[in-house]
Every structure is written in structure tokens, then in C-alpha cells.
Enzyme design. Structure first.
Site, PDB file in Angstrom:
ATOM      1  N   CYS A 142     -88.656 -53.129  -6.953  1.00  0.00           N
ATOM      2  CA  CYS A 142     -87.528 -54.050  -7.109  1.00  0.00           C
ATOM      3  C   CYS A 142     -87.290 -54.912  -5.869  1.00  0.00           C
ATOM      4  O   CYS A 142     -86.670 -55.970  -5.955  1.00  0.00           O
ATOM      5  CB  CYS A 142     -86.255 -53.280  -7.434  1.00  0.00           C
ATOM      6  SG  CYS A 142     -86.315 -52.409  -9.016  1.00  0.00           S
ATOM      7  N   HIS A 195     -81.626 -58.424 -13.782  1.00  0.00           N
ATOM      8  CA  HIS A 195     -82.483 -57.917 -12.703  1.00  0.00           C
ATOM      9  C   HIS A 195     -83.946 -58.185 -13.044  1.00  0.00           C
ATOM     10  O   HIS A 195     -84.679 -57.276 -13.440  1.00  0.00           O
ATOM     11  CB  HIS A 195     -82.220 -56.428 -12.524  1.00  0.00           C
ATOM     12  CG  HIS A 195     -82.997 -55.755 -11.452  1.00  0.00           C
ATOM     13  ND1 HIS A 195     -83.640 -56.434 -10.431  1.00  0.00           N
ATOM     14  CD2 HIS A 195     -83.238 -54.419 -11.230  1.00  0.00           C
ATOM     15  CE1 HIS A 195     -84.244 -55.560  -9.643  1.00  0.00           C
ATOM     16  NE2 HIS A 195     -84.020 -54.330 -10.111  1.00  0.00           N
ATOM     17  N   CYS A 225     -82.100 -50.915  -3.789  1.00  0.00           N
ATOM     18  CA  CYS A 225     -82.945 -49.751  -4.012  1.00  0.00           C
ATOM     19  C   CYS A 225     -84.272 -50.198  -4.609  1.00  0.00           C
ATOM     20  O   CYS A 225     -84.343 -51.204  -5.317  1.00  0.00           O
ATOM     21  CB  CYS A 225     -82.259 -48.753  -4.936  1.00  0.00           C
ATOM     22  SG  CYS A 225     -81.839 -49.409  -6.563  1.00  0.00           S
TER      23      CYS A 225
END
Length: 384
Positions: free
Chosen positions: A89, A339, A369
Site C-alpha cells: 500500500c 484506496h 500501513c
């Protein structure tokens, strides 16, 4: 040490699942903010030293070094190379780090960085299915070393989110209130036009289409948990989405040679890691480390972006570090905005830069994260 400056940052609107951007080829999607970045800054694209691009699940139309592909699809000079970064991510936040480090090392002067992700074209499940085609249920299947150290079937982001909610004692109602606030902030920012300067319209889409302004606590409470007996629901998780963002990093020499006006200075860069089974807790130790290394305190930071992969992640981070919510994700986060994995790091930076300028803040801190129990932290100083 030489400085690294942010000259401009631009992003696409975020497209929802089966939304406006779902039919756009990943290379075409990633090319859009690059074209906008070159146009907005007025730089000669032939002077760019490298393109550093974040993207996860680089299979199918995202394969073949999409960092190189998006540049070419944007119509830019062929002699400029490109590379693709996968820190899960945090891929495009890491791309910014590598771009800034190239400039700070004195070996590069102009670097385009950013990231893209077309989650309609390549869903999260696609990578898993690709692994299954080769006999692997997950990336760790069959690794004697991994199983000996961490056990079998232990890496699961829903499990991790559930573990965090339990450890920090967050009720489902508290997390749903956090989710509602994300949507409310994102919609208010959209209505006020706060995103307008950072967004380059794509295929007629001018605003993020992931925000749900009709979200209510009653509606969130009606959602079924992902796991039986759990507290994590789709309503308190980030949305799968399509999007891309691009940032121009320049050295002091490039600023002078090309007549550029820096909007921010990269003040600090670091990355740390935590337990990969907990997976999502690394922003806590990573932020502590970054503040210690930079000699800064929470009170020195005007605005924060902490990615909302799941509501308990930024909630635990705020609780551990005593960060006031009114300075975190002030224009909403990934629960409302989506996201798009490889693009999110650059999207967060783009939004934070513009928000600092809007509010007159000086310092901004970004963290998120990442798979493997990792977290990048970037601190920038607004200039001008």
C-alpha cells in the site's frame, strides 16, 4: 546534504468499483496525472532523469514495468527511463522517497514519481488467483522458513484489523463514527472546492465518486461483519478504487536552471517495520522513529495524513501518539475517498500539500500501513 523540493503534485479523481474509470486501461489511467504534471509545471520532459512509479499486483495490463509504460503512453520522450516500486500500500510513498533520495544524493535533478492502481481491472483477488494457478494459495505457502517463524495462514488483513480493534478496545460504534466522519469531511471538502486544484479530470469525471454523502450511523450498523463474530465491516474499511497521482521532485540546481517555484521541501524520509502478522500497526513505531530522527514533536506538525485502510488503524495510531483527530485526514480518508493501492501514497501527499497551502500550515506528516508490517513516514515543509 542537498535538498529535495516538491514542485507540483496532481491526481486523478478516484473512481469507485464499476465506476467511470473502470474501463480505462491502467497505462492510460497512470498517464493522465503525468501529462497534467508536465503541463502545469512547464518543464521540458526530456530533462527528467527518471520516473519512479508505485503499483501493486503488476500482472495483466499492469505488468511489464508500468512505471515505464505510463510515461510512454503519456507521450513523453523515450530516452527517459521508468521503474516500478512495490511496497504494497505504500508503493507510491516509497516512490517519492526514492525520487527524493536520488535528488538528495546529488545524482539526479528532476524525477517524476507517483503511482497508479486499476482495481477494477486487477482486483486484489486477481493476484491470489494468479498464485493459485501455480499451486500457491498465498505468497507464503510452502515456505518452511516462514511457517517456522510465523506459522501457517497467519497473514490476513481482516484478522489484523480485528486484532487491533480488540487490543485498543474500539467498539464497532466508535469505528462507525470514525467512518461517518471520513465521508462527511470528504463531502464537505468537495462541496467547498478544496480538491479542485489537485484533481485533473479524466473521461469527464471531475470529482471523487467514492464518497457516500448519504452514509448514516444506522446504515453502517446494519452491515454484516466480514468475519462471524467480528466487528470489521465493509463500512469501516477502505474502498477498492481506481486512481493515479504524480509528483515532480527537483534539486536546487534544477529549480534554478528551469525557473521552478518549489511548493514544499522534503524535511524527513524514513521507513520502519513491525510484526507482519499484526501487519497494520507499523505506522505507530514508524512515526515515533521519524519524530525522534527529525527532532520534532507531534505539536510541531500542522496536518497529518494516516491512511484509513481500516478505521482502527488511524484510531490506534492517534491514541498511541496522542494526535488530535482535528488535524488528521482533515478532508476525509480512504474510507470515503477510496484506496487505489499503488496510488494512495502519492494521493495522500498531493492532498496534504494542497491542504497545507489552504490552511497556511507549515509541516505535514504522512504515514500508512503496508503489507509485511511496514510503514513509510514523510514529513514536508510548506514553502512560500
Amino acid at each position: 546534504m542537498p535538498e529535495a523540493y516538491i514542485i507540483d503534485a496532481v491526481r486523478t479523481p478516484i473512481g469507485r468499483k464499476k465506476g467511470t474509470l473502470s474501463a480505462v486501461h491502467p497505462a492510460d489511467l497512470g498517464a493522465e496525472p503525468i501529462k497534467a504534471l508536465i503541463k502545469r509545471t512547464g518543464i521540458d520532459p526530456g530533462a527528467v532523469d527518471d520516473v519512479v512509479w508505485g503499483c501493486c499486483d503488476t500482472i495483466g495490463p499492469q505488468a511489464g514495468d508500468i512505471g515505464r509504460t505510463v510515461w510512454l503512453v503519456a507521450g513523453m520522450p523515450q530516452h527517459v527511463p521508468g521503474t516500478t516500486i512495490d511496497r504494497q500500500c505504500g508503493s507510491s510513498q516509497q516512490a517519492l522517497h526514492f525520487a527524493a533520495q536520488g535528488v538528495m544524493s546529488g545524482t539526479q535533478d528532476l524525477v517524476v514519481c507517483g503511482g497508479s492502481q486499476a482495481m477494477n481491472a486487477i482486483p486484489i483477488s486477481a493476484a491470489m488467483f494468479a498464485g493459485q494457478a501455480h499451486g500457491f494459495d498465498d505468497p507464503f505457502s510452502g515456505s518452511e522458513g516462514w511457517v517456522a517463524r510465523y506459522g501457517s495462514g497467519t497473514v490476513n488483513q481482516i484478522n489484523s484489523a480485528e486484532m487491533i480493534a480488540r487490543k485498543w478496545d474500539f467498539s464497532r460504534e466508535e469505528m462507525e463514527q470514525f467512518s461517518l466522519t471520513s465521508h462527511q469531511r470528504a463531502q464537505a471538502a468537495t462541496d467547498a472546492g478544496w480538491f479542485d486544484k489537485e484533481i485533473e479530470p479524466v473521461r469527464g469525471l471531475e470529482h471523487d465518486e467514492t464518497i457516500r454523502p448519504t452514509t448514516t450511523l444506522e446504515g453502517l450498523a446494519a452491515l454484516k461483519p466480514v468475519q462471524e463474530g467480528g466487528v470489521i465491516t465493509a463500512g469501516i474499511a477502505s474502498q477498492n478504487a481506481d486512481g493515479a497521482a504524480s509528483i515532480l521532485i527537483a534539486s536546487e540546481r534544477a529549480v534554478k536552471d528551469h525557473g521552478l517555484k518549489p511548493r514544499a521541501r522534503v524535511h524527513h524520509l524514513s521507513v520502519r517495520a513491525d510484526d507482519p502478522v499484526w501487519m497494520l500497526t507499523a505506522p505507530i513505531p514508524a512515526t515515533k522513529y521519524a519524530l525522534e530522527k527529525s527532532g520534532m514533536k507531534i505539536s510541531d506538525i500542522d496536518l497529518f495524513e494516516c491512511n484509513e485502510a481500516f478505521a482502527p488503524i488511524p484510531m490506534a495510531w492517534m491514541k498511541e501518539l496522542d494526535v488530535p483527530h482535528d488535524r488528521v485526514n482533515v478532508q476525509g480518508g480512504a474510507i470515503a475517498l477510496g484506496h487505489p493501492l499503488g496510488a494512495t501514497g502519492a494521493r495522500l501527499m498531493t492532498t496534504m500539500l494542497h491542504a497545507l497551502e489552504r490552511t497556511g500550515g507549515r509541516y505535514g506528516l504522512q504515514t500508512m500501513c503496508e503489507g509485511g508490517g511496514q510503514a513509510n513516514v514523510t514529513i514536508i515543509e510548506r514553502l512560500g
